[in-house]
Design a protein around this motif. Structure first.
Motif, short mmCIF file in Angstrom:
data_model
loop_
_atom_site.label_atom_id
_atom_site.label_comp_id
_atom_site.label_asym_id
_atom_site.label_seq_id
_atom_site.Cartn_x
_atom_site.Cartn_y
_atom_site.Cartn_z
N ARG A 333 43.32 30.34 41.40
CA ARG A 333 42.83 31.40 42.30
C ARG A 333 42.13 32.14 42.43
N TRP A 334 41.22 33.43 43.06
CA TRP A 334 39.91 33.75 43.19
C TRP A 334 40.79 34.89 43.17
N ARG A 335 40.88 36.37 42.36
CA ARG A 335 41.56 37.39 42.65
C ARG A 335 40.42 38.59 42.74
N THR A 336 40.05 39.50 43.15
CA THR A 336 39.52 41.03 43.31
C THR A 336 40.57 41.97 43.03
N PHE A 337 39.86 42.69 41.47
CA PHE A 337 40.60 43.62 40.97
C PHE A 337 39.96 45.25 41.05
N PHE A 338 40.99 45.94 41.34
CA PHE A 338 39.99 47.38 41.59
C PHE A 338 40.54 48.10 40.18
N GLY A 339 41.17 48.16 39.00
CA GLY A 339 41.45 49.02 38.09
C GLY A 339 40.83 50.76 37.86
N HIS A 340 41.39 50.90 36.24
CA HIS A 340 40.94 52.01 35.89
C HIS A 340 39.55 51.83 35.77
N ALA A 350 46.96 30.45 38.47
CA ALA A 350 47.36 30.02 39.01
C ALA A 350 49.01 30.71 38.39
N LYS A 351 48.54 31.08 36.57
CA LYS A 351 49.63 30.71 36.24
C LYS A 351 49.40 31.53 35.03
N GLY A 352 49.85 33.04 34.82
CA GLY A 352 49.41 33.67 33.57
C GLY A 352 47.94 34.60 33.96
N SER A 353 47.40 34.44 35.44
CA SER A 353 46.26 35.42 35.20
C SER A 353 45.07 35.12 34.04
N LYS A 354 44.82 33.88 33.50
CA LYS A 354 43.75 33.87 32.55
C LYS A 354 42.31 33.77 33.20
N PRO A 355 41.38 34.91 32.99
CA PRO A 355 39.57 34.17 33.71
C PRO A 355 39.32 32.82 33.16
N VAL A 356 39.33 31.80 34.19
CA VAL A 356 38.61 30.88 33.62
C VAL A 356 37.15 30.91 34.50
N GLN A 370 29.30 36.40 34.08
CA GLN A 370 29.10 35.57 33.55
C GLN A 370 29.58 34.12 34.42
N SER A 371 28.67 33.54 33.62
CA SER A 371 29.63 31.78 34.05
C SER A 371 30.72 31.17 34.06
N GLY A 372 30.81 32.07 33.05
CA GLY A 372 32.01 30.82 32.41
C GLY A 372 32.43 31.19 31.04
#
Length: 482
Positions: A333-340, A350-356, A370-372
């Motif tokens: 899935r794609w995620r956009t995150f607004f953090g600290h 989808a499981k573990g939310s690991k960037p790939v 980064q392209s991956g």
């Protein structure tokens, strides 16, 4: 009068046919019946032979036939009779119809006149529309009128669709109909007359109205009786006519409908379900409370959640629904995150939310694309930038403030080094390198050599040594370093 066909000869009208003697029984026995002669009245003989009298009788017979009804004994045997107007246009079909039924079908009837504008008045939750049975400009009612369509539109200039009337008035003398309206904004009513041929008239003028809201007088005293309320349905000490005050409803599910489009509220979540089955919901009791949007079949969700390492944090994550990568059959899935004090947009499992895969990171004083895994990247920090990749290619001209280049022309003195100095540059860097090369086809023979001195941010001095005094072009480049 023309030739009269089929008339019986006069002698056959009065004399019976004679039998052949060979067929009579007396022909075999020789017996002959006695011949009796009747004396004719001279007047009777005169009438029989009067051709004028015969013609008079025939003329009277023809006139009688012409005056008699033509279809008194006629019928249509498994067929139909078409009726045309003076222009040859089919107007009606009488008898057997194309679908196998029998009757009278009107065809190509003239367009009906425009109905007179309707009278529209508000009623509770709708409008009442009345047609007085008249037509615009005093036109008479057509004899083939079958109904008047009623169209309720959202604007005055919206054309009615005769395929989808709101309702119809079947009485040719006029009538009233009530149309429910699901809002209290203005609506416009228009009428369309339709004849037995199915031909619609032009629409009438639009008349504006709005539904009436319910008022106190619409619910009289004693309308709701005790037996109409289920036992335990209302648990309160005091009920007011306009509200339930100071009470909390617990342990129940509140929903606007049993199925279809509805809003459902219980002690764990709130959902709004649409006509196609998709839903929007809130999950305040999850570890990371979120709002979600589900797919039509309910198998996939996109959501926005709140997270953080402390109770005071309210980081926001926007997540798309899951999808399968056909190359590795993984689910992502794609995620956009607004953090600290940072922002990230990334492709995660989808499981573990690991960037790939591709990832964008923005911080207080840096940015990273980064392209991956194993791919190229671009990093920007305060005062520096770096590009890392197995291959870097510029699609256009590559320019940098620490690189300057050009071409100088020198007219040398034969067999003596001659120089030219270039100034006015503003090349970035601390240390500088210069490169020069002559534009010649006789290097080492006529052009003995070239060189540089005084390389700096502002320029350099170029030297040329050749055996003659021919003008020589020299290409040069200065590169600044840290």
């Amino acid at each position: 009068m023309g030739e009269l066909v089929g008339l019986v000869p006069h002698h056959q009208l009065h004399d019976p046919p004679r039998r052949r003697r060979d067929r009579h029984p007396a022909a075999r026995t020789g017996w002959r019946p006695p011949i009796r002669h009747r004396r004719l009245n001279p007047k009777e003989n005169l009438v029989r032979n009067d051709i004028g009298a015969r013609l008079a009788r025939l003329e009277k017979l023809v006139q009688t036939m012409l005056r008699s009804p033509k279809l008194v004994n006629a019928s249509l045997e498994d067929g139909a009779l078409d009726v045309y107007d003076e222009n040859g246009s089919l107007r009606a079909v009488i008898g057997r119809q194309p679908d196998g039924t029998s009757g009278v079908t009107a065809v190509n009837g003239p367009r009906p006149p425009v109905p007179s504008p309707p009278q529209v008045e508000p009623v509770l939750g709708g409008v009442r529309i009345t047609w007085n049975g008249g037509f615009a400009s005093g036109e008479p009612a057509p004899l083939d009128l079958v109904r008047v369509q009623v169209h309720v539109r959202k604007s005055a200039d919206e054309e009615p669709d005769v395929q989808w009337p709101t309702t119809t008035i079947e009485a040719a003398s006029g009538a009233s109909v009530t149309v429910a309206v699901n809002h209290y904004g203005p609506v416009w009513a228009r009428l369309v007359a339709v004849n037995s041929s199915g031909t619609p008239s032009a629409p009438s003028a639009a008349v504006e109205a709005a539904a009436r809201r319910a008022a106190t007088d619409d619910l009289g005293n004693g309308v709701v009786q005790r037996e109409n309320v289920a036992a335990g349905a209302i648990t309160a000490d005091l009920l007011h006519a306009d509200a339930i005050n100071g009470k909390i409803i617990t342990g129940a599910t509140v929903q606007t409908a049993a199925d279809g489009p509805r809003v459902v509220l219980n002690n764990a979540r709130l959902r709004a379900i649409g006509t196609n089955g998709s839903a929007i919901g809130m999950e305040p009791n999850d570890t990371y409370p979120y709002i979600y949007w589900s797919s039509v079949d309910g198998t996939n969700q996109a959501f926005i959640n709140v997270s953080g390492s402390s109770t005071a944090d309210a980081n926001i994550g926007i997540n798309s629904g899951t999808f399968t990568d056909p190359d590795d059959n993984g689910t992502y899935r794609w995620r956009t995150f607004f953090g600290h004090d940072f922002y990230a947009a990334e492709r995660i499992t989808a499981k573990g939310s690991k960037p790939v895969g591709g990832r964008l990171y923005l911080g207080k004083s840096s940015a990273h694309v980064q392209s991956g895994l194993g791919g190229g990247s671009i990093s920007l920090t305060k005062g520096a930038a770096s590009v890392s990749a197995a291959s870097i290619r510029a699609a256009g001209v590559l320019r940098a403030d620490n690189v300057s280049m050009g071409m100088a022309t020198i007219t040398p003195v034969a067999n003596k080094p001659t120089s030219i100095t270039l100034t006015g540059g503003n090349i970035k860097g601390t240390n500088f390198r210069a490169f020069v090369t002559p534009n010649t086809s006789v290097p080492g023979k006529t052009v003995v050599g070239v060189g540089v001195t005084g390389v700096s941010s502002s320029g350099l001095t170029i030297w040329v040594h050749r055996t003659n005094s021919t003008q020589t072009q020299v290409h040069w480049m200065i590169i600044g370093e840290d």
